[in-house]
Design a protein around this motif. Structure first.
Motif, mmCIF file in Angstrom:
data_model
loop_
_atom_site.group_PDB
_atom_site.id
_atom_site.type_symbol
_atom_site.label_atom_id
_atom_site.label_comp_id
_atom_site.label_asym_id
_atom_site.label_seq_id
_atom_site.Cartn_x
_atom_site.Cartn_y
_atom_site.Cartn_z
ATOM 1 N N GLY A 83 -40.776 4.168 -106.597
ATOM 2 C CA GLY A 83 -40.333 5.464 -106.105
ATOM 3 C C GLY A 83 -38.840 5.498 -105.860
ATOM 4 N N ARG A 84 -38.261 6.690 -105.982
ATOM 5 C CA ARG A 84 -36.827 6.898 -105.768
ATOM 6 C C ARG A 84 -36.639 7.909 -104.634
ATOM 7 N NH1 ARG A 84 -38.196 7.581 -110.948
ATOM 8 N NH2 ARG A 84 -37.763 9.802 -110.936
ATOM 9 N N VAL A 134 -30.274 2.563 -99.047
ATOM 10 C CA VAL A 134 -31.240 1.958 -99.964
ATOM 11 C C VAL A 134 -30.533 1.339 -101.163
ATOM 12 C CG1 VAL A 134 -33.176 3.465 -99.360
ATOM 13 C CG2 VAL A 134 -31.574 4.176 -101.153
ATOM 14 N N THR A 135 -31.211 0.366 -101.762
ATOM 15 C CA THR A 135 -30.751 -0.238 -103.017
ATOM 16 C C THR A 135 -31.979 -0.424 -103.911
ATOM 17 O OG1 THR A 135 -31.054 -2.505 -102.228
ATOM 18 C CG2 THR A 135 -28.925 -1.493 -101.814
ATOM 19 N N GLU A 136 -31.839 -1.304 -104.912
ATOM 20 C CA GLU A 136 -32.926 -1.654 -105.825
ATOM 21 C C GLU A 136 -33.577 -0.418 -106.442
ATOM 22 O OE1 GLU A 136 -33.498 -4.671 -106.915
ATOM 23 O OE2 GLU A 136 -32.198 -5.763 -105.534
ATOM 24 N N LYS A 137 -34.907 -0.330 -106.413
ATOM 25 C CA LYS A 137 -35.598 0.750 -107.133
ATOM 26 C C LYS A 137 -35.640 2.056 -106.357
ATOM 27 C CE LYS A 137 -36.752 -3.190 -109.019
ATOM 28 N NZ LYS A 137 -36.310 -4.468 -108.420
ATOM 29 N N ALA A 138 -35.166 2.051 -105.118
ATOM 30 C CA ALA A 138 -35.260 3.245 -104.272
ATOM 31 C C ALA A 138 -34.040 4.145 -104.353
ATOM 32 C CB ALA A 138 -35.492 2.827 -102.822
ATOM 33 N N LEU A 139 -33.066 3.819 -105.173
ATOM 34 C CA LEU A 139 -31.841 4.616 -105.251
ATOM 35 C C LEU A 139 -32.117 6.071 -105.623
ATOM 36 C CD1 LEU A 139 -29.618 2.013 -107.109
ATOM 37 C CD2 LEU A 139 -29.196 2.884 -104.807
ATOM 38 N N SER A 140 -31.249 6.949 -105.176
ATOM 39 C CA SER A 140 -31.377 8.378 -105.478
ATOM 40 C C SER A 140 -30.772 8.661 -106.855
ATOM 41 C CB SER A 140 -30.674 9.211 -104.398
ATOM 42 O OG SER A 140 -30.811 10.592 -104.679
ATOM 43 N N VAL A 141 -31.563 8.384 -107.875
ATOM 44 C CA VAL A 141 -31.166 8.571 -109.271
ATOM 45 C C VAL A 141 -32.351 9.158 -110.021
ATOM 46 C CG1 VAL A 141 -29.571 6.615 -109.195
ATOM 47 C CG2 VAL A 141 -31.919 6.248 -109.983
#
Length: 608
Positions: free
Chosen positions: A328-329, A400-407
């Protein structure tokens, strides 16, 4: 007497089991590539920092997950990632055949990478690291956070001004009730021309990577047949060149990293499969799938001499964790989209101006499930990562970092690569430290102050592959380019595109005039009066500096001529009539005009 002893024992027992409260400025949860980098930077920025990691190794995907061949960001190596690369190369440089060139693909054995990271963190002041320490809960505590952790069966509470969720799957932000999306975004939602018309819920496959060792031509190291083994699942491997695949994953000491596509390591999952309550079952099946691949390689393809190395002290010697590409992001202060990568200078928002890290990893598309949209990316360039993408919306002091970034989903395919995450982690650490040091919140971030801290510690903001960190003009070029005055130029090479600065080429008046007029209120008067030609000259730049700084032109020219080669180390002769080079413009503009000092907001808009 007995009653008194019982009472004393009761008091002692309570004191031993009662939760300890620990106070820190910054708490990083998750010791992966981004988390360990964030922790190092935060502590070096002189704030009290704690890093907790639920497993026994630092490094996440690239160590505990076995993703130990890193080809991304090798032309953009800077800061903490550059430090890590240097330590790895130093360790292996005496080994025959190890590539020590500046921009070589980085390879290492997983336990060596983890040991190097531990050695770095052990020497960082203001940093406390707790391994084998999962977090259990998180709740708001004023403008900060309160996080419960478990270690050796005991629960403690950590109170932190700032929390960084650096877990592989965004678990901290999820427990804080942040808003998440997952899967493909629709074209209408993101404005990305190559996105599918409709949103779908597919996420990229996970992979249990394997580190195999060649035990000698005559050896038979066949593993036991895994539960549920089905040779048909791996039949696609009969059509590929196994020797070529092995060569692409070659490590030192006769080892190979096995991270193969399609029917090999990949294991299809949904976001539901990766929820905490379903992970154990999902990971078990994914491990069996990789064990099946190895058994197939040995029994069907004849590689009995290849078997699992003992890099990982797990029962099956596979990595501690799978290599996870997506989950999830979060909804952040900004959302990074593909146009921020392909056309950063022509968007309404100027997010490149807020960069806290860079990346150039090719976006992955790892799906074995039929019917998933196949995206045809144009040649993929290097890019800057905006500050607002790490800040959780409506949740003060949670990053946040890794897969949770707002992208978007299409950006996620590149940005979660381990070496990109380690580069970004430094910017995340600087951001967290800013909030703690100035006792403020993520509502009041000062972009240029944070970027200055990143550059102070040899980090990187702009993805120029032709300006290494060792270039004497590196900082000036980074700062001036972060304003948009000098823009990177994409050079296509196959399916990728390097972003280059071209330091020895000329400066176009049409390119710099709009930005100079945006930054300096009196700039348009100079352009109206001087009317410079199509190509900006050394004389034009000196005249402009004289006008903006109210310096006598003759005095300025004399100072410049004297310092041209001695102080500024320019290679071309001083000549006011010739075109100014991009390097010369950046260095002189940075020193005398200092455009980087002009504040920008979270969208990159200049604040007047």
């Amino acid at each position: 007497m007995i009653k008194k002893l019982l009472a004393l024992l009761f008091v002692l027992n309570c004191s031993l089991t009662y939760a300890e409260t620990i106070k820190t400025d910054v708490l990083i949860v998750g010791g992966g590539a981004s988390g360990v980098s964030a922790a190092i930077q935060s502590a070096r920025s002189k704030v009290k920092t704690m890093l907790i990691e639920q497993g026994p190794w630092l490094g996440g995907s690239m160590t505990a997950g076995g993703m130990c061949i890193l080809d991304a960001n090798r032309n953009l190596s800077a800061g903490i990632y550059h430090e890590f690369r240097g330590r790895v190369v130093e360790f292996y440089k005496s080994r025959l055949g190890y590539d020590t060139t500046r921009n070589a693909i980085l390879t290492f054995e997983p336990y060596t990478g983890a040991a190097i990271l531990k050695k770095i963190t052990d020497t960082v002041k203001n940093l406390t690291v707790r391994m084998n320490t999962p977090f259990t809960t998180i709740k708001k505590d004023g403008t900060g956070w309160e996080v419960s952790i478990t270690q050796n069966g005991k629960t403690d509470v950590i109170k932190a001004r700032v929390v960084v969720d650096a877990t592989e799957l965004g678990d901290v932000a999820a427990k804080a009730n942040a808003i998440f999306t997952s899967g493909f975004d629709s074209r209408k939602d993101t404005g990305e021309g190559i996105a599918p018309e409709n949103a779908t819920n597919q996420i990229q496959d996970i992979s249990y990577i394997a580190i195999l060792k060649d035990y000698g031509r005559t050896a038979n190291r066949t593993i036991p047949k895994p539960d549920g083994y089905d040779a048909g699942k791996y039949a696609c491997l009969k059509k590929v060149d196994i020797k070529q695949l092995l060569a692409s994953g070659r490590l030192i000491n006769d080892k190979y990293m096995i991270n193969w596509s399609d029917c090999a390591n990949q294991y299809s999952v949904t976001a539901e499969d990766l929820k905490p309550e379903n992970r154990e079952k999902t990971y078990k099946l994914a491990r069996l799938h990789t064990l099946g691949l190895i058994y197939y390689l040995q029994t069907e393809l004849g590689y009995k001499n290849l078997s699992i190395s003992d890099d990982f002290p797990t029962p099956d010697h596979l990595p501690y964790i799978p290599y996870i590409r997506e989950n999830g992001r979060v909804s952040g202060l900004v959302r990074m989209v593909l146009d921020d990568i392909y056309t950063p200078y022509s968007r309404g928002s100027q997010l490149y101006r807020t960069s806290i890290g860079v990346g150039d990893a090719m976006p992955g598309q790892h799906y074995i499930t039929p019917g998933v949209p196949k995206i045809k990316y144009p040649p993929f360039p290097g890019y800057s990562i905006p500050l607002g993408a790490i800040v959780v919306k409506d949740m003060e002091n949670l990053l946040v970092t890794e897969k949770a970034l707002s992208v978007t989903h299409l950006v996620n395919g590149s940005i979660t690569y381990p070496s990109v995450q380690m580069t970004l982690g430094q910017g995340v650490g600087a951001t967290a430290a800013y909030c703690a040091f100035f006792k403020t919140t993520t509502k009041s971030l000062k972009v240029r102050v944070i970027q200055g801290e990143i550059l102070d510690f040899k980090g990187i903001l702009m993805p120029f592959a032709d300006i290494p960190r060792s270039d004497p003009s590196f900082r000036a070029i980074q700062q001036v380019s972060a304003t948009g005055l000098i823009r990177g130029i994409q050079k296509v090479n196959g399916n990728s595109a390097q972003v280059l600065f071209y330091p020895d080429t000329t400066v176009s008046t049409a390119d710099i005039q709009p930005i100079l007029n945006e930054i300096y209120s009196r700039s348009f008067l100079w352009f109206n009066k001087t009317k410079p030609a199509e190509v900006f000259t050394v004389g034009n730049l000196l005249s402009y500096i004289s006008e903006m700084t109210l310096t006598d032109p003759a005095v300025l020219q004399k100072v410049m001529q004297s310092a041209w080669k001695t102080q500024f180390k320019f290679t071309q002769s001083f000549d006011v009539k010739r075109p100014v080079t991009r390097r010369e413009f950046a260095v002189l503009a940075n020193k005398y005009l200092n455009p980087f000092s002009r504040a920008v907001d979270i969208s990159g808009k200049i604040i007047n």
